[in-house]
Motif scaffolding. Structure first.
Motif, short mmCIF file in Angstrom:
data_model
loop_
_atom_site.label_atom_id
_atom_site.label_comp_id
_atom_site.label_asym_id
_atom_site.label_seq_id
_atom_site.Cartn_x
_atom_site.Cartn_y
_atom_site.Cartn_z
N ILE A 106 29.04 24.29 44.43
CA ILE A 106 28.05 24.59 43.39
C ILE A 106 28.63 24.26 42.02
O ILE A 106 27.95 23.67 41.16
CB ILE A 106 27.63 26.06 43.48
N ALA A 107 29.89 24.63 41.79
CA ALA A 107 30.53 24.33 40.51
C ALA A 107 30.60 22.83 40.28
O ALA A 107 30.43 22.34 39.14
CB ALA A 107 31.93 24.94 40.47
N ASP A 108 30.83 22.05 41.33
CA ASP A 108 30.88 20.60 41.17
C ASP A 108 29.50 20.03 40.88
O ASP A 108 29.37 19.08 40.09
CB ASP A 108 31.46 19.96 42.44
N VAL A 109 28.47 20.58 41.51
CA VAL A 109 27.11 20.14 41.20
C VAL A 109 26.78 20.44 39.74
O VAL A 109 26.16 19.62 39.05
CB VAL A 109 26.10 20.82 42.16
N GLU A 110 27.19 21.61 39.25
CA GLU A 110 26.98 21.95 37.84
C GLU A 110 27.71 20.96 36.93
O GLU A 110 27.17 20.51 35.91
CB GLU A 110 27.46 23.37 37.57
N ARG A 111 28.95 20.63 37.30
CA ARG A 111 29.73 19.69 36.48
C ARG A 111 29.03 18.33 36.41
O ARG A 111 28.89 17.75 35.32
CB ARG A 111 31.12 19.53 37.09
N GLU A 112 28.59 17.82 37.54
CA GLU A 112 27.93 16.52 37.55
C GLU A 112 26.59 16.56 36.82
O GLU A 112 26.24 15.63 36.08
CB GLU A 112 27.72 16.05 38.99
N LEU A 114 25.62 18.61 34.32
CA LEU A 114 25.79 18.69 32.88
C LEU A 114 26.41 17.41 32.31
O LEU A 114 26.13 17.04 31.17
CB LEU A 114 26.65 19.90 32.52
N GLY A 115 27.23 16.74 33.13
CA GLY A 115 27.75 15.45 32.69
C GLY A 115 26.65 14.42 32.53
O GLY A 115 26.59 13.68 31.53
N GLN A 116 25.73 14.34 33.49
CA GLN A 116 24.60 13.42 33.40
C GLN A 116 23.69 13.79 32.23
O GLN A 116 23.20 12.91 31.50
CB GLN A 116 23.81 13.45 34.70
N LEU A 117 23.48 15.09 32.05
CA LEU A 117 22.62 15.54 30.95
C LEU A 117 23.25 15.18 29.60
O LEU A 117 22.54 14.76 28.67
CB LEU A 117 22.41 17.05 31.05
N ALA A 224 43.16 18.20 35.11
CA ALA A 224 42.12 17.82 36.06
C ALA A 224 42.47 18.27 37.47
O ALA A 224 41.61 18.75 38.22
CB ALA A 224 41.92 16.30 36.02
N LEU A 225 43.75 18.13 37.85
CA LEU A 225 44.16 18.55 39.19
C LEU A 225 44.09 20.07 39.35
O LEU A 225 44.02 20.57 40.46
CB LEU A 225 45.59 18.07 39.47
N ARG A 226 44.12 20.78 38.22
CA ARG A 226 43.99 22.24 38.29
C ARG A 226 42.54 22.70 38.31
O ARG A 226 42.21 23.68 38.99
CB ARG A 226 44.70 22.90 37.09
N SER A 227 41.69 22.00 37.57
CA SER A 227 40.36 22.57 37.30
C SER A 227 39.20 21.82 37.94
O SER A 227 38.09 22.36 37.94
CB SER A 227 40.14 22.63 35.78
N ARG A 228 39.39 20.62 38.45
CA ARG A 228 38.25 19.89 39.02
C ARG A 228 37.67 20.65 40.20
O ARG A 228 38.37 20.90 41.19
CB ARG A 228 38.68 18.50 39.44
N PRO A 229 36.39 21.03 40.16
CA PRO A 229 35.82 21.79 41.28
C PRO A 229 35.71 20.99 42.56
O PRO A 229 35.76 21.56 43.65
CB PRO A 229 34.44 22.20 40.75
N LEU A 403 35.47 11.67 29.59
CA LEU A 403 36.81 12.21 29.75
C LEU A 403 36.75 13.69 30.14
O LEU A 403 37.50 14.16 31.01
CB LEU A 403 37.61 12.02 28.46
N GLU A 404 35.86 14.44 29.49
CA GLU A 404 35.69 15.84 29.85
C GLU A 404 35.23 15.98 31.30
O GLU A 404 35.69 16.87 32.03
CB GLU A 404 34.67 16.51 28.92
N LEU A 405 34.33 15.10 31.71
CA LEU A 405 33.86 15.13 33.09
C LEU A 405 34.98 14.82 34.06
O LEU A 405 35.11 15.44 35.12
CB LEU A 405 32.72 14.12 33.26
N ALA A 406 35.84 13.86 33.71
CA ALA A 406 36.97 13.51 34.58
C ALA A 406 37.99 14.63 34.66
O ALA A 406 38.59 14.88 35.71
CB ALA A 406 37.64 12.23 34.07
N VAL A 407 38.20 15.34 33.55
CA VAL A 407 39.16 16.44 33.54
C VAL A 407 38.61 17.66 34.26
O VAL A 407 39.36 18.47 34.83
CB VAL A 407 39.56 16.78 32.09
#
Length: 413
Positions: A106-112, A114-117, A224-229, A403-407
């Protein structure tokens, strides 16, 4: 400060990106569907903790169909399975890992989302600023057309100059219409992502300036390795696969079923004689039993092998995603750095020079030392430079968002 910077820094009434993000997190249907996966996982967790139900068997017996004395009996059996090998504990662990995986997804869906938005929002802001530039240029050109009409009537201008000016005016109008169409398309995309109805009015406020890049590439990759959902989800899939191996092995241990049986059965009290028939009495019987399956053939070998293979598959997918994340961060950093250098070059080496050239040509035209065609060429160069600056500004903002999306930073949260 150039005209473009003034337009970009203008405060316009409308909805900010953070407000759009909050609406998207509440109203986006794809995200709502993803959240249902968590409810399903929580339901499976509840089911995993339940113990096996007992069973009640009732049976009766009679010899009427065989034309005997009509004796009857009945029996009641209560059975209770007992799980062994830690099956329930391991089943709960699998369900818990599944629930945590649903949260990460779910967190990854939110990330993607908001990134698209954010990309759509920045694109719409760029097109809005582009439209303002073209509107202002169109207004100036229309004033020049009016002046040209007066000069033609007075015989102070040529038909060639009039045609050149009208062609330039039409070119700017075509660019304006194209930008207007693209802006409408982006606004519909924003509505779709944020879950806003098409008939609801929507205007955007200008975003804040893009902050400079302060962290190094290595620090950003580590973050990114710590926080990417999606990476957290990959790690949870690996843990889920490991829990599946433990569950598969526990299933190889046979369960035990205990039973208690009460029966009331006929019992012959004496043998029949020539003068006396056989006599029957009812007898109460209480039996106890244990049932243990014998795993001679099926020891869950196939399921254990499959679960073990899933562990190796999940580990390989997690390692591949880690490499992908490092590559995405490196590419995003390069893109942001290149966009920043391009913007600075356009501002200082293109827009400033074009403005100076346009001012000089305008002055020369007023003094009679330049043709109208020269003014139009310089104006076209200035417009192209200003639009290029807008595109470069938008590219810097988009690169920073990428970059924020990648991190793994979720904008608007």
């Amino acid at each position: 400060m150039t005209m473009i910077l003034f337009l970009m820094l203008q405060v316009t009434p409308g909805i900010s990106f953070d407000q759009l993000a909050q609406r998207a997190l509440i109203q986006n249907k794809r995200l709502q569907a993803a959240r249902e996966q968590l409810r399903q996982a929580e339901a499976r967790l509840t089911q995993a903790g339940l113990r096996p139900n007992p069973s009640l068997d009732v049976s009766g017996s009679t010899d009427v169909v065989f034309a005997n004395e009509g004796e009857t009996g009945f029996a009641v059996t209560l059975s209770q399975p007992f799980e062994t090998g830690g099956k329930r504990t391991r089943r709960i662990r699998v369900a818990e890992a599944d629930a945590e995986l649903a949260k990460a997804e779910i967190a990854d869906v939110e990330r993607e989302l908001l990134g698209q938005l954010r990309i759509a929002y920045l694109r719409a802001v760029e097109l809005s600023s582009r439209l303002k530039v073209l509107d202002r240029t169109r207004g100036l050109n229309q004033q020049m057309v009016q002046v040209m009409t007066v000069r033609l009537d007075a015989g102070d201008a040529s038909r060639l100059d009039s045609h050149l000016l009208q062609a330039e005016n039409n070119r700017v109008e075509a660019q304006r219409l194209q930008a207007e169409s693209q802006l409408t398309e982006q606004m519909f995309e924003i509505r779709k992502l944020a879950g806003i109805p098409p008939d609801e009015s929507l205007s955007l406020s200008s975003p804040a300036g893009t902050p400079p890049l302060l962290s190094s590439e290595a620090d950003l990759a580590a973050a990114a390795l710590r926080s990417r959902p999606d990476l957290q989800a990959a790690r949870l899939r690996e843990a889920l696969a490991g829990a599946g191996v433990a569950l598969a092995r526990s299933l190889a241990v046979p369960n035990i079923t205990g039973s208690v049986r009460y029966a009331r059965e006929p019992n012959v009290s004496r043998f029949a004689t020539a003068t006396l028939p056989r006599a029957f009495e009812k007898e109460n019987v209480l039996d106890f039993g244990i049932s243990i399956p014998l795993p001679f053939k099926n020891r869950e070998q196939g399921n254990i092998l499959e679960a073990t293979s899933k562990v190796a598959q999940a580990a390989a997918e997690r390692e591949a995603l880690e490499n992908t994340i490092r590559t995405e961060v490196a590419a995003a950093v390069r893109r942001y750095q290149s966009a920043s250098r391009t913007l600075e070059l356009i501002r200082t080496g293109v827009v400033d020079e074009a403005e100076a050239g346009f001012s000089i040509t305008q002055l020369a035209y007023r003094l009679g030392d330049a043709r109208l065609a020269d003014v139009i060429v310089q104006q076209r160069s200035l417009i192209d430079a200003q639009l290029a600056e807008l595109s470069a500004q938008a590219e810097v903002a988009a690169a920073h968002a990428n970059l924020e999306l990648a991190v793994g930073t979720v904008p608007g949260r």
